[in-house]
Design a protein around this motif. Structure first.
Motif, PDB file in Angstrom:
ATOM      1  N   UNK A 103       0.861  -1.184   0.000  1.00 37.34           N
ATOM      2  CA  UNK A 103       0.000   0.000   0.000  1.00 37.34           C
ATOM      3  C   UNK A 103       0.897   1.234   0.000  1.00 37.34           C
ATOM      4  N   UNK A 104       0.558   2.201  -0.831  1.00 38.97           N
ATOM      5  CA  UNK A 104       1.284   3.474  -0.868  1.00 38.97           C
ATOM      6  C   UNK A 104       0.756   4.321   0.290  1.00 38.97           C
ATOM      7  N   UNK A 105       1.345   4.113   1.476  1.00 37.98           N
ATOM      8  CA  UNK A 105       0.821   4.742   2.687  1.00 37.98           C
ATOM      9  C   UNK A 105       0.930   6.263   2.638  1.00 37.98           C
ATOM     10  N   UNK A 106       1.973   6.770   2.014  1.00 38.90           N
ATOM     11  CA  UNK A 106       2.137   8.224   1.905  1.00 38.90           C
ATOM     12  C   UNK A 106       0.992   8.817   1.087  1.00 38.90           C
ATOM     13  N   UNK A 107       0.667   8.165  -0.023  1.00 40.11           N
ATOM     14  CA  UNK A 107      -0.427   8.625  -0.870  1.00 40.11           C
ATOM     15  C   UNK A 107      -1.772   8.460  -0.155  1.00 40.11           C
ATOM     16  N   UNK A 108      -1.958   7.349   0.543  1.00 40.27           N
ATOM     17  CA  UNK A 108      -3.204   7.105   1.266  1.00 40.27           C
ATOM     18  C   UNK A 108      -3.458   8.200   2.301  1.00 40.27           C
ATOM     19  N   UNK A 109      -2.430   8.525   3.059  1.00 38.05           N
ATOM     20  CA  UNK A 109      -2.578   9.548   4.105  1.00 38.05           C
ATOM     21  C   UNK A 109      -2.812  10.927   3.498  1.00 38.05           C
ATOM     22  N   UNK A 110      -2.175  11.209   2.378  1.00 41.67           N
ATOM     23  CA  UNK A 110      -2.367  12.502   1.724  1.00 41.67           C
ATOM     24  C   UNK A 110      -3.800  12.636   1.206  1.00 41.67           C
ATOM     25  N   UNK A 111      -4.356  11.565   0.636  1.00 42.74           N
ATOM     26  CA  UNK A 111      -5.741  11.608   0.146  1.00 42.74           C
ATOM     27  C   UNK A 111      -6.696  11.854   1.304  1.00 42.74           C
ATOM     28  N   UNK A 112      -6.504  11.121   2.411  1.00 43.41           N
ATOM     29  CA  UNK A 112      -7.386  11.286   3.564  1.00 43.41           C
ATOM     30  C   UNK A 112      -7.287  12.696   4.142  1.00 43.41           C
ATOM     31  N   UNK A 113      -6.081  13.248   4.146  1.00 41.65           N
ATOM     32  CA  UNK A 113      -5.876  14.601   4.678  1.00 41.65           C
ATOM     33  C   UNK A 113      -6.541  15.650   3.792  1.00 41.65           C
ATOM     34  N   UNK A 114      -6.423  15.481   2.481  1.00 45.25           N
ATOM     35  CA  UNK A 114      -6.952  16.477   1.550  1.00 45.25           C
ATOM     36  C   UNK A 114      -8.457  16.339   1.322  1.00 45.25           C
ATOM     37  N   UNK A 115      -8.994  15.157   1.585  1.00 41.19           N
ATOM     38  CA  UNK A 115     -10.429  14.935   1.441  1.00 41.19           C
ATOM     39  C   UNK A 115     -11.170  15.514   2.638  1.00 41.19           C
ATOM     40  N   UNK A 116     -12.392  15.962   2.387  1.00 46.60           N
ATOM     41  CA  UNK A 116     -13.224  16.426   3.489  1.00 46.60           C
ATOM     42  C   UNK A 116     -14.086  15.341   4.092  1.00 46.60           C
ATOM     43  N   UNK A 117     -14.033  14.110   3.525  1.00 47.91           N
ATOM     44  CA  UNK A 117     -14.980  13.078   3.950  1.00 47.91           C
ATOM     45  C   UNK A 117     -14.337  11.708   4.208  1.00 47.91           C
ATOM     46  N   UNK A 118     -13.119  11.478   3.783  1.00 49.77           N
ATOM     47  CA  UNK A 118     -12.509  10.150   3.866  1.00 49.77           C
ATOM     48  C   UNK A 118     -11.822   9.914   5.207  1.00 49.77           C
ATOM     49  N   UNK A 119     -11.831   8.655   5.631  1.00 52.39           N
ATOM     50  CA  UNK A 119     -11.130   8.232   6.847  1.00 52.39           C
ATOM     51  C   UNK A 119     -10.093   7.174   6.493  1.00 52.39           C
ATOM     52  N   UNK A 120      -9.045   7.089   7.298  1.00 52.94           N
ATOM     53  CA  UNK A 120      -8.122   5.967   7.220  1.00 52.94           C
ATOM     54  C   UNK A 120      -8.751   4.819   8.004  1.00 52.94           C
ATOM     55  N   UNK A 121      -9.059   3.711   7.315  1.00 52.02           N
ATOM     56  CA  UNK A 121      -9.838   2.645   7.950  1.00 52.02           C
ATOM     57  C   UNK A 121      -9.559   1.315   7.253  1.00 52.02           C
ATOM     58  N   UNK A 122      -9.291   0.281   8.054  1.00 51.19           N
ATOM     59  CA  UNK A 122      -9.030  -1.058   7.512  1.00 51.19           C
ATOM     60  C   UNK A 122     -10.270  -1.941   7.495  1.00 51.19           C
ATOM     61  N   UNK A 123     -11.160  -1.745   8.467  1.00 52.35           N
ATOM     62  CA  UNK A 123     -12.277  -2.665   8.654  1.00 52.35           C
ATOM     63  C   UNK A 123     -13.167  -2.783   7.420  1.00 52.35           C
ATOM     64  N   UNK A 124     -13.412  -1.670   6.737  1.00 55.42           N
ATOM     65  CA  UNK A 124     -14.282  -1.697   5.557  1.00 55.42           C
ATOM     66  C   UNK A 124     -13.747  -2.631   4.473  1.00 55.42           C
ATOM     67  N   UNK A 125     -12.455  -2.916   4.496  1.00 54.21           N
ATOM     68  CA  UNK A 125     -11.805  -3.702   3.444  1.00 54.21           C
ATOM     69  C   UNK A 125     -11.669  -5.191   3.783  1.00 54.21           C
ATOM     70  N   UNK A 126     -11.970  -5.553   5.021  1.00 59.23           N
ATOM     71  CA  UNK A 126     -11.600  -6.894   5.504  1.00 59.23           C
ATOM     72  C   UNK A 126     -12.180  -8.022   4.651  1.00 59.23           C
ATOM     73  N   UNK A 127     -13.443  -7.927   4.282  1.00 56.07           N
ATOM     74  CA  UNK A 127     -14.100  -9.000   3.518  1.00 56.07           C
ATOM     75  C   UNK A 127     -14.569  -8.534   2.138  1.00 56.07           C
ATOM     76  N   UNK A 128     -14.271  -7.309   1.775  1.00 52.19           N
ATOM     77  CA  UNK A 128     -14.770  -6.724   0.532  1.00 52.19           C
ATOM     78  C   UNK A 128     -14.013  -7.269  -0.685  1.00 52.19           C
TER      79      UNK A 128
END
Length: 292
Positions: A103-128
């Motif tokens: 996972x590109x963690x730097x990019x993930x954190x930047x998207x979450x920071x710049x978004x007004x609605x996104x969260x850093x979250x693993x649970x939503x992905x567990x079974x998806x």
């Protein structure tokens, strides 16, 4: 380091050597890896490979022949209802039978920071499954190219124009801030028709159904090819269309506009009826790319 283990290997796609054999068949017409990097985003389905794998491969074939990016930002619908409504996977690795993808963690954190609605979250992905099924295509091609590619998975429990605008801008701004070469993948299937889904908006003979479903899907696809996010959502509402990943597609369109894309191309379309011959459940699948 956190590892996200496969949830649907052996069901949606093979878990052993058969996976490589299937991917080899899908990519039997693959050309050389390109370097143009005109493609900004793609749309690919996420059903079982026997139904939609070839259609998905058309998106990845086009990207490979255009040139693989550093990072794929992959948006898929959240079918499980777990976790944050807008969930960016923060860091670690995703595992499939072909190995691990970082996972590109730097990019993930930047998207979450710049978004007004996104969260850093693993649970939503567990079974998806909608993001997981995209990874073997990426792994197969990055191995052929001898190139390490990273991912940013984003699961969407809310899908509307506001989400599309927010995330499309956040991904674009993050890519510029970090100097990251990115392709956005919108993981979606189109019309879900039949008794299995409790959705039968029109009646037709079995041999006519795929054509009717294609008509409904192409009303939406035409809007996508026109970069018309508002029009896409209007068509979906007016028809009561059951496309499952419009938020990801809208995000891909918004990102592509900002990244300078000027054209979109439908590469392949089919329905599950072509394989199953069943009218209890028919799903439409499309492969689309956006280009500068």
């Amino acid at each position: 380091m956190e590892v996200r283990y496969p949830a649907v290997a052996g069901s949606f796609y093979p878990s052993g050597e058969d996976l490589l054999l299937m991917l080899g068949e899908f990519f039997s017409d693959l050309g050389e890896e390109g370097s143009e990097r005109r493609i900004t985003a793609g749309v690919a389905p996420h059903a079982g490979y026997v139904f939609s794998g070839y259609t998905a491969s058309r998106t990845y074939r086009a990207i490979f022949e255009d040139g693989l990016p550093e990072t794929f930002v992959i948006l898929g619908p959240n079918h499980t209802g777990l976790g944050s409504p807008i969930a960016v996977y923060p860091s670690g690795k995703w595992r499939t039978p072909l190995g691990d993808v970082d996972v590109d963690s730097e990019m993930a954190k930047a998207i979450a920071k710049l978004s007004g609605i996104a969260d850093l979250d693993e649970l939503a992905h567990k079974y998806e499954h909608s993001i997981e099924v995209q990874l073997p295509f990426i792994q197969y091609l990055s191995e052929l190219a001898g190139k390490e590619v990273r991912i940013v998975p984003i699961a969407l429990g809310i899908q509307d124009e506001e989400v599309s605008e927010d995330l499309g801008k956040a991904i674009f701004e993050a890519s510029k801030e970090l100097g990251r070469d990115v392709v956005v993948i919108a993981s979606t299937d189109f019309m879900h028709y039949g008794a299995m889904y409790g959705y039968v908006p029109f009646r037709a003979r079995a041999d006519e159904l795929p054509h009717r479903i294609k008509e409904w899907d192409f009303r939406v696809i035409r809007r996508i090819l026109d970069f018309d996010v508002g029009g896409m959502f209007r068509e979906l509402r007016e028809m009561g269309h059951t496309m499952c990943g419009p938020g990801g597609v809208g995000t891909a369109v918004v990102y592509s506009r900002l990244a300078g894309a000027l054209e979109a191309e439908l590469l392949h379309y089919t329905t599950s009826f072509e394989v199953s011959r069943s009218t209890d459940a028919i799903v439409g699948y499309a492969s689309i790319v956006f280009k500068r």
